[in-house]
Design an enzyme around this catalytic site. Sequence first.
Site, PDB file in Angstrom:
ATOM      1  N   GLY A  86      14.767 -14.801 -26.468  1.00  0.00           N
ATOM      2  CA  GLY A  86      13.363 -14.606 -26.833  1.00  0.00           C
ATOM      3  C   GLY A  86      12.669 -14.040 -25.599  1.00  0.00           C
ATOM      4  O   GLY A  86      13.310 -13.487 -24.709  1.00  0.00           O
ATOM      5  N   ARG A  87      11.351 -14.230 -25.551  1.00  0.00           N
ATOM      6  CA  ARG A  87      10.582 -13.640 -24.432  1.00  0.00           C
ATOM      7  C   ARG A  87      11.102 -14.112 -23.072  1.00  0.00           C
ATOM      8  O   ARG A  87      11.287 -13.306 -22.157  1.00  0.00           O
ATOM      9  CB  ARG A  87       9.116 -14.037 -24.531  1.00  0.00           C
ATOM     10  CG  ARG A  87       8.404 -13.584 -25.782  1.00  0.00           C
ATOM     11  CD  ARG A  87       6.988 -14.143 -25.740  1.00  0.00           C
ATOM     12  NE  ARG A  87       6.297 -13.998 -26.988  1.00  0.00           N
ATOM     13  CZ  ARG A  87       6.393 -14.856 -27.998  1.00  0.00           C
ATOM     14  NH1 ARG A  87       7.168 -15.925 -27.907  1.00  0.00           N
ATOM     15  NH2 ARG A  87       5.721 -14.657 -29.118  1.00  0.00           N
ATOM     16  N   ILE A  88      11.316 -15.429 -22.939  1.00  0.00           N
ATOM     17  CA  ILE A  88      11.678 -15.967 -21.622  1.00  0.00           C
ATOM     18  C   ILE A  88      13.106 -15.579 -21.249  1.00  0.00           C
ATOM     19  O   ILE A  88      13.367 -15.150 -20.117  1.00  0.00           O
ATOM     20  CB  ILE A  88      11.474 -17.501 -21.592  1.00  0.00           C
ATOM     21  CG1 ILE A  88       9.993 -17.831 -21.825  1.00  0.00           C
ATOM     22  CG2 ILE A  88      11.951 -18.087 -20.256  1.00  0.00           C
ATOM     23  CD1 ILE A  88       9.693 -19.304 -22.065  1.00  0.00           C
ATOM     24  N   THR A 108      16.081 -24.672 -18.669  1.00  0.00           N
ATOM     25  CA  THR A 108      14.607 -24.750 -18.603  1.00  0.00           C
ATOM     26  C   THR A 108      14.029 -24.749 -20.022  1.00  0.00           C
ATOM     27  O   THR A 108      12.840 -24.503 -20.194  1.00  0.00           O
ATOM     28  CB  THR A 108      14.021 -23.541 -17.825  1.00  0.00           C
ATOM     29  OG1 THR A 108      14.550 -22.337 -18.391  1.00  0.00           O
ATOM     30  CG2 THR A 108      14.332 -23.608 -16.354  1.00  0.00           C
ATOM     31  N   SER A 109      14.900 -24.978 -21.028  1.00  0.00           N
ATOM     32  CA  SER A 109      14.411 -24.894 -22.412  1.00  0.00           C
ATOM     33  C   SER A 109      13.922 -26.262 -22.883  1.00  0.00           C
ATOM     34  O   SER A 109      12.758 -26.607 -22.662  1.00  0.00           O
ATOM     35  CB  SER A 109      15.498 -24.312 -23.319  1.00  0.00           C
ATOM     36  OG  SER A 109      16.644 -25.152 -23.359  1.00  0.00           O
ATOM     37  N   ARG A 110      14.789 -27.032 -23.499  1.00  0.00           N
ATOM     38  CA  ARG A 110      14.457 -28.405 -23.890  1.00  0.00           C
ATOM     39  C   ARG A 110      15.693 -29.260 -23.603  1.00  0.00           C
ATOM     40  O   ARG A 110      16.835 -28.833 -23.848  1.00  0.00           O
ATOM     41  CB  ARG A 110      14.102 -28.495 -25.378  1.00  0.00           C
ATOM     42  CG  ARG A 110      12.713 -27.978 -25.727  1.00  0.00           C
ATOM     43  CD  ARG A 110      11.607 -28.875 -25.166  1.00  0.00           C
ATOM     44  NE  ARG A 110      10.273 -28.429 -25.535  1.00  0.00           N
ATOM     45  CZ  ARG A 110       9.486 -27.663 -24.767  1.00  0.00           C
ATOM     46  NH1 ARG A 110       9.905 -27.235 -23.588  1.00  0.00           N
ATOM     47  NH2 ARG A 110       8.274 -27.338 -25.181  1.00  0.00           N
ATOM     48  N   HIS A 163      10.104 -31.010 -15.222  1.00  0.00           N
ATOM     49  CA  HIS A 163       9.534 -30.138 -16.268  1.00  0.00           C
ATOM     50  C   HIS A 163       8.331 -29.352 -15.726  1.00  0.00           C
ATOM     51  O   HIS A 163       7.211 -29.488 -16.243  1.00  0.00           O
ATOM     52  CB  HIS A 163       9.148 -30.963 -17.504  1.00  0.00           C
ATOM     53  CG  HIS A 163       9.114 -30.149 -18.772  1.00  0.00           C
ATOM     54  ND1 HIS A 163       9.369 -30.674 -20.008  1.00  0.00           N
ATOM     55  CD2 HIS A 163       8.839 -28.842 -18.980  1.00  0.00           C
ATOM     56  CE1 HIS A 163       9.248 -29.727 -20.930  1.00  0.00           C
ATOM     57  NE2 HIS A 163       8.923 -28.593 -20.317  1.00  0.00           N
ATOM     58  N   GLU A 188      13.320 -37.317 -21.850  1.00  0.00           N
ATOM     59  CA  GLU A 188      12.264 -37.212 -20.861  1.00  0.00           C
ATOM     60  C   GLU A 188      11.191 -38.271 -21.059  1.00  0.00           C
ATOM     61  O   GLU A 188      10.797 -38.487 -22.211  1.00  0.00           O
ATOM     62  CB  GLU A 188      11.621 -35.813 -21.022  1.00  0.00           C
ATOM     63  CG  GLU A 188      11.619 -35.021 -19.763  1.00  0.00           C
ATOM     64  CD  GLU A 188      11.293 -33.571 -20.043  1.00  0.00           C
ATOM     65  OE1 GLU A 188      12.191 -32.853 -20.511  1.00  0.00           O
ATOM     66  OE2 GLU A 188      10.162 -33.189 -19.794  1.00  0.00           O
TER      67      GLU A 188
HETATM   68  C1  DGY Z   1       6.499 -25.094 -22.873  1.00  0.00           C
HETATM   69  O1  DGY Z   1       5.442 -24.466 -22.824  1.00  0.00           O
HETATM   70  O2  DGY Z   1       7.100 -25.272 -23.933  1.00  0.00           O
HETATM   71  C2  DGY Z   1       7.041 -25.619 -21.578  1.00  0.00           C
HETATM   72  O3  DGY Z   1       8.095 -26.475 -21.751  1.00  0.00           O
HETATM   73  C3  DGY Z   1       5.955 -26.268 -20.746  1.00  0.00           C
HETATM   74  O4  DGY Z   1       5.061 -25.335 -20.350  1.00  0.00           O
END
Ligand code: DGY
Length: 322
Positions: A158-160, A238-240, A287, A269
């Site tokens: 996706g974008r990220i 860095t996702s979930r 996070h 978390e």
């Molecule tokens: C999001 O935006 O989903 C990130 O995990 C926190 O900014």
Amino acid sequence: MKRKWNVFVTRMLPEPAINYLKAYCEVEINPEDRVLSKAELLAAVKGRDAVLSQLTDIIDDAVFAAAGPQCKVFANYAVGYNNVDLEAAARRGVMITNTPDVLTDATADLAWTLLFATARRVVEADDFLRKGKYQGWGPMLLLGVEITGKTLGVIGTGRIGQNFASKAKAFSMKVLYNDIHRNLDFEKTTGAVYADKETLLRESDFVSLHVPLLPATRHLIGAPEFYIMKNTAILINTSRGPVVNEQELVAALKSGQIWGAGLDVFENEPELTPGLAELTNVVILPHVASATVETRINMGLVAARNIVAAMQGEVPPNLVNR
Ligand code: DGY
């Protein structure tokens, strides 16, 4: 002139966002800088026209019911919205919005930060020095993993994921990617090569996760995947958190099945799986991928604009349950 909406903000946000919202709406903010308990949240949303929520608030049917039928929008202060029950929102006619785009660079940059920090043992080296262990330069001191010229596997484009992958060019890396669909434009602009999940895991030196949390992505990475990955590979998430089976990750890091991991998110978390924090081959962050001053202000403005647009009878620009 439309009636001013009564909006509840579940956690203090950067001032420009609050000021923007206050110019249009009556605003009440959780006075304490902490996540509200469920009972507190249910009480606080009662009678509101809109709620500006955080990813740490579980927004389910009980919350929509407590808010009442006049409540039209929950603007989530995050790009991810796995904390919101979209079906319940649809049943109750509540619009859900998110904050895409403004956090893309910050989040991709933090994935790179984790990749570098883990590969070059930055946290361990800093700790070593601060503890007074440094006796001078040594040929075998804190050897890490080379980054330039290696293979980067990106899961979720996706974008990220795309932004993260596009930055690999600076390090002359080969990029493999996996997603539910091929993206020919992305391939053309970055030179990334589509690979099935198994090939990507087998060939990548770094594997970075950028998928949303869905039933299909829960535990996308666990023992079978670590088994396929190189012993020298590094996993970045860095996702979930629940995208990775954290217990199996701890086992893979302990046994040397993979070389290291850089994590900004965790399965339960803010709790960490026992054993994770004791490992030196993992870099763990609380996070903070979107935590830059600029991005957090912009996320607040985006969330506020979504509420104001809805109040003015427009479709909010970042509606996720159209
Ligand atoms: C999001 O935006 O989903 C990130 O995990 C926190 O900014």
